[in-house]
Motif scaffolding. Structure first.
Motif, PDB file in Angstrom:
ATOM      1  N   ILE A  20      30.186  44.303  39.985  1.00 41.60           N
ATOM      2  CA  ILE A  20      29.410  43.024  39.295  1.00 41.60           C
ATOM      3  C   ILE A  20      30.733  42.263  39.348  1.00 41.60           C
ATOM      4  O   ILE A  20      31.714  42.542  38.956  1.00 41.60           O
ATOM      5  N   PHE A  21      30.160  40.815  39.776  1.00 44.37           N
ATOM      6  CA  PHE A  21      31.340  40.063  39.802  1.00 44.37           C
ATOM      7  C   PHE A  21      30.997  38.754  38.920  1.00 44.37           C
ATOM      8  O   PHE A  21      29.795  38.567  38.492  1.00 44.37           O
ATOM      9  N   LEU A  22      32.037  38.057  38.538  1.00 49.00           N
ATOM     10  CA  LEU A  22      32.034  36.818  37.738  1.00 49.00           C
ATOM     11  C   LEU A  22      33.032  35.976  38.414  1.00 49.00           C
ATOM     12  O   LEU A  22      34.194  36.316  38.564  1.00 49.00           O
ATOM     13  N   ASN A  23      32.661  34.620  38.922  1.00 45.16           N
ATOM     14  CA  ASN A  23      33.420  33.799  39.574  1.00 45.16           C
ATOM     15  C   ASN A  23      33.519  32.616  38.944  1.00 45.16           C
ATOM     16  O   ASN A  23      32.603  31.751  38.518  1.00 45.16           O
ATOM     17  N   ASP A  24      34.886  31.955  38.841  1.00 43.39           N
ATOM     18  CA  ASP A  24      34.969  30.731  38.322  1.00 43.39           C
ATOM     19  C   ASP A  24      35.148  30.578  37.003  1.00 43.39           C
ATOM     20  O   ASP A  24      34.240  29.454  36.718  1.00 43.39           O
ATOM     21  N   LEU A  25      34.951  31.299  36.079  1.00 40.54           N
ATOM     22  CA  LEU A  25      34.803  31.186  34.709  1.00 40.54           C
ATOM     23  C   LEU A  25      36.110  30.285  34.100  1.00 40.54           C
ATOM     24  O   LEU A  25      37.302  30.757  34.230  1.00 40.54           O
ATOM     25  N   THR A  34      42.997  24.288  32.070  1.00 37.95           N
ATOM     26  CA  THR A  34      42.127  24.912  32.503  1.00 37.95           C
ATOM     27  C   THR A  34      42.686  26.067  33.368  1.00 37.95           C
ATOM     28  O   THR A  34      43.500  25.854  34.127  1.00 37.95           O
ATOM     29  N   VAL A  35      42.457  27.360  33.162  1.00 38.45           N
ATOM     30  CA  VAL A  35      42.261  28.364  34.053  1.00 38.45           C
ATOM     31  C   VAL A  35      41.059  28.806  34.611  1.00 38.45           C
ATOM     32  O   VAL A  35      39.963  28.709  33.748  1.00 38.45           O
ATOM     33  N   SER A  36      41.013  29.330  35.723  1.00 38.44           N
ATOM     34  CA  SER A  36      39.817  29.833  36.409  1.00 38.44           C
ATOM     35  C   SER A  36      40.013  31.332  36.425  1.00 38.44           C
ATOM     36  O   SER A  36      41.009  32.034  36.953  1.00 38.44           O
ATOM     37  N   ILE A  37      38.756  32.178  35.885  1.00 41.61           N
ATOM     38  CA  ILE A  37      39.119  33.616  36.003  1.00 41.61           C
ATOM     39  C   ILE A  37      37.765  34.017  36.875  1.00 41.61           C
ATOM     40  O   ILE A  37      36.713  33.674  36.835  1.00 41.61           O
ATOM     41  N   ASN A  38      38.307  35.071  37.884  1.00 35.28           N
ATOM     42  CA  ASN A  38      37.221  35.821  38.677  1.00 35.28           C
ATOM     43  C   ASN A  38      37.518  37.076  38.483  1.00 35.28           C
ATOM     44  O   ASN A  38      38.576  37.742  38.373  1.00 35.28           O
ATOM     45  N   LEU A  39      36.160  37.822  38.275  1.00 38.46           N
ATOM     46  CA  LEU A  39      36.255  39.165  38.095  1.00 38.46           C
ATOM     47  C   LEU A  39      35.582  39.955  38.962  1.00 38.46           C
ATOM     48  O   LEU A  39      34.474  39.500  39.320  1.00 38.46           O
ATOM     49  N   GLU A  40      36.139  41.209  39.410  1.00 41.36           N
ATOM     50  CA  GLU A  40      35.332  42.194  39.877  1.00 41.36           C
ATOM     51  C   GLU A  40      35.189  43.397  39.243  1.00 41.36           C
ATOM     52  O   GLU A  40      36.401  44.134  39.097  1.00 41.36           O
ATOM     53  N   ILE A  41      34.035  44.144  38.747  1.00 41.20           N
ATOM     54  CA  ILE A  41      34.155  45.044  37.748  1.00 41.20           C
ATOM     55  C   ILE A  41      33.247  46.089  38.561  1.00 41.20           C
ATOM     56  O   ILE A  41      32.113  45.852  39.036  1.00 41.20           O
ATOM     57  N   ALA A  42      33.837  47.222  38.537  1.00 38.31           N
ATOM     58  CA  ALA A  42      33.258  48.592  39.316  1.00 38.31           C
ATOM     59  C   ALA A  42      32.053  49.003  38.320  1.00 38.31           C
ATOM     60  O   ALA A  42      32.154  48.955  37.196  1.00 38.31           O
ATOM     61  N   ALA A  43      30.934  49.407  38.845  1.00 35.49           N
ATOM     62  CA  ALA A  43      29.635  49.589  38.015  1.00 35.49           C
ATOM     63  C   ALA A  43      28.883  50.384  38.937  1.00 35.49           C
ATOM     64  O   ALA A  43      28.665  50.071  40.172  1.00 35.49           O
ATOM     65  N   ASP A  44      28.054  51.265  38.488  1.00 33.84           N
ATOM     66  CA  ASP A  44      27.115  51.835  39.235  1.00 33.84           C
ATOM     67  C   ASP A  44      25.823  51.315  38.799  1.00 33.84           C
ATOM     68  O   ASP A  44      25.327  51.480  37.685  1.00 33.84           O
ATOM     69  N   ILE A  45      24.887  50.532  39.327  1.00 35.86           N
ATOM     70  CA  ILE A  45      23.970  49.845  38.989  1.00 35.86           C
ATOM     71  C   ILE A  45      22.696  50.275  39.168  1.00 35.86           C
ATOM     72  O   ILE A  45      21.598  49.847  38.896  1.00 35.86           O
ATOM     73  N   ARG A  46      22.653  51.672  39.800  1.00 37.77           N
ATOM     74  CA  ARG A  46      21.440  52.330  40.296  1.00 37.77           C
ATOM     75  C   ARG A  46      20.344  52.507  38.861  1.00 37.77           C
ATOM     76  O   ARG A  46      19.210  52.285  39.297  1.00 37.77           O
ATOM     77  N   ARG A  47      21.032  52.929  37.846  1.00 42.28           N
ATOM     78  CA  ARG A  47      20.191  53.097  36.731  1.00 42.28           C
ATOM     79  C   ARG A  47      19.348  51.701  36.322  1.00 42.28           C
ATOM     80  O   ARG A  47      17.956  51.723  35.932  1.00 42.28           O
ATOM     81  N   ALA A  48      20.096  50.620  36.164  1.00 36.58           N
ATOM     82  CA  ALA A  48      19.748  49.343  35.689  1.00 36.58           C
ATOM     83  C   ALA A  48      18.847  48.916  36.815  1.00 36.58           C
ATOM     84  O   ALA A  48      17.721  48.322  36.484  1.00 36.58           O
ATOM     85  N   ALA A  49      19.041  49.120  38.175  1.00 35.43           N
ATOM     86  CA  ALA A  49      18.140  48.578  38.834  1.00 35.43           C
ATOM     87  C   ALA A  49      16.596  49.467  39.253  1.00 35.43           C
ATOM     88  O   ALA A  49      15.637  48.687  39.234  1.00 35.43           O
ATOM     89  N   ALA A  50      16.752  50.510  38.739  1.00 32.33           N
ATOM     90  CA  ALA A  50      15.544  51.641  38.734  1.00 32.33           C
ATOM     91  C   ALA A  50      14.647  50.792  37.288  1.00 32.33           C
ATOM     92  O   ALA A  50      13.454  50.840  37.176  1.00 32.33           O
ATOM     93  N   SER A  51      15.332  50.830  36.158  1.00 35.45           N
ATOM     94  CA  SER A  51      14.858  50.458  34.676  1.00 35.45           C
ATOM     95  C   SER A  51      14.531  49.267  34.666  1.00 35.45           C
ATOM     96  O   SER A  51      13.747  48.702  33.685  1.00 35.45           O
ATOM     97  N   VAL A  98      41.093  41.152  38.448  1.00 39.28           N
ATOM     98  CA  VAL A  98      40.891  39.889  37.844  1.00 39.28           C
ATOM     99  C   VAL A  98      41.940  39.017  38.604  1.00 39.28           C
ATOM    100  O   VAL A  98      43.051  39.672  38.960  1.00 39.28           O
ATOM    101  N   THR A  99      41.493  38.080  39.033  1.00 38.32           N
ATOM    102  CA  THR A  99      42.167  36.698  39.668  1.00 38.32           C
ATOM    103  C   THR A  99      41.964  35.838  38.747  1.00 38.32           C
ATOM    104  O   THR A  99      40.918  35.441  38.242  1.00 38.32           O
ATOM    105  N   LEU A 100      43.330  35.418  38.403  1.00 39.20           N
ATOM    106  CA  LEU A 100      43.428  34.251  37.650  1.00 39.20           C
ATOM    107  C   LEU A 100      43.859  33.085  38.204  1.00 39.20           C
ATOM    108  O   LEU A 100      45.337  33.281  38.823  1.00 39.20           O
ATOM    109  N   ASN A 101      43.606  31.938  38.342  1.00 43.89           N
ATOM    110  CA  ASN A 101      43.924  30.652  39.034  1.00 43.89           C
ATOM    111  C   ASN A 101      44.506  29.642  37.748  1.00 43.89           C
ATOM    112  O   ASN A 101      43.589  29.279  36.898  1.00 43.89           O
ATOM    113  N   LYS A 102      45.527  28.961  38.094  1.00 35.02           N
ATOM    114  CA  LYS A 102      45.986  27.938  37.300  1.00 35.02           C
ATOM    115  C   LYS A 102      45.947  26.598  38.142  1.00 35.02           C
ATOM    116  O   LYS A 102      47.010  26.284  38.822  1.00 35.02           O
ATOM    117  N   PRO A 103      44.687  25.969  38.144  1.00 39.46           N
ATOM    118  CA  PRO A 103      44.573  24.678  39.080  1.00 39.46           C
ATOM    119  C   PRO A 103      45.667  23.600  38.755  1.00 39.46           C
ATOM    120  O   PRO A 103      45.985  23.273  37.748  1.00 39.46           O
TER     121      PRO A 103
END
Length: 121
Positions: free
Chosen positions: A4-9, A27-44, A94-99
């Protein structure tokens, strides 16, 4: 494992080592890549069965806005700790940018990966 990812927060915070940086919000920019098993959510098709990325973003905005670190390294480490420990995930990148931190460069920053083992030693 899925991701699950979140880009440019983008969040305003006090960050930096110089006196002038301690007096302003940047301003800082935060990017996340979070390990997750999404199969249960996809089914439900239920938010209760997955990582609520809106809750993650809200928690990080609150934390980062209230923080005052000198180094992006420290801020990235604390962000990783929040994601892993408070949201019960096994791994986060976590990728943290300082523009605008370096003249001539779009941004600078750090990229770290942490697991539950890093916070439960």
């Amino acid at each position: 494992m899925d991701t699950i990812f979140l880009n440019d927060l983008r969040v305003e915070t006090v960050i930096g080592i110089y006196d002038w940086e301690r007096r302003i919000r940047q301003t800082v920019s935060i990017n996340l890549e979070i390990a997750a098993d999404i199969r249960r959510a996809a089914a439900s098709d239920s938010i209760e069965d997955t990582l609520n990325y809106k809750a993650v973003a809200k928690r990080l905005i609150e934390f980062v806005e209230g923080s005052s670190f000198q180094l992006v390294e420290t801020l990235a480490e604390r962000i990783a700790g929040i994601v892993v420990t408070e949201f019960d995930v096994s791994r986060v990148k976590v990728t943290l940018n300082k523009p605008g931190a370096i003249r001539g460069a779009r941004d600078v920053g750090v990229c770290i990966e942490r697991t539950t083992a890093d916070f439960h030693a």
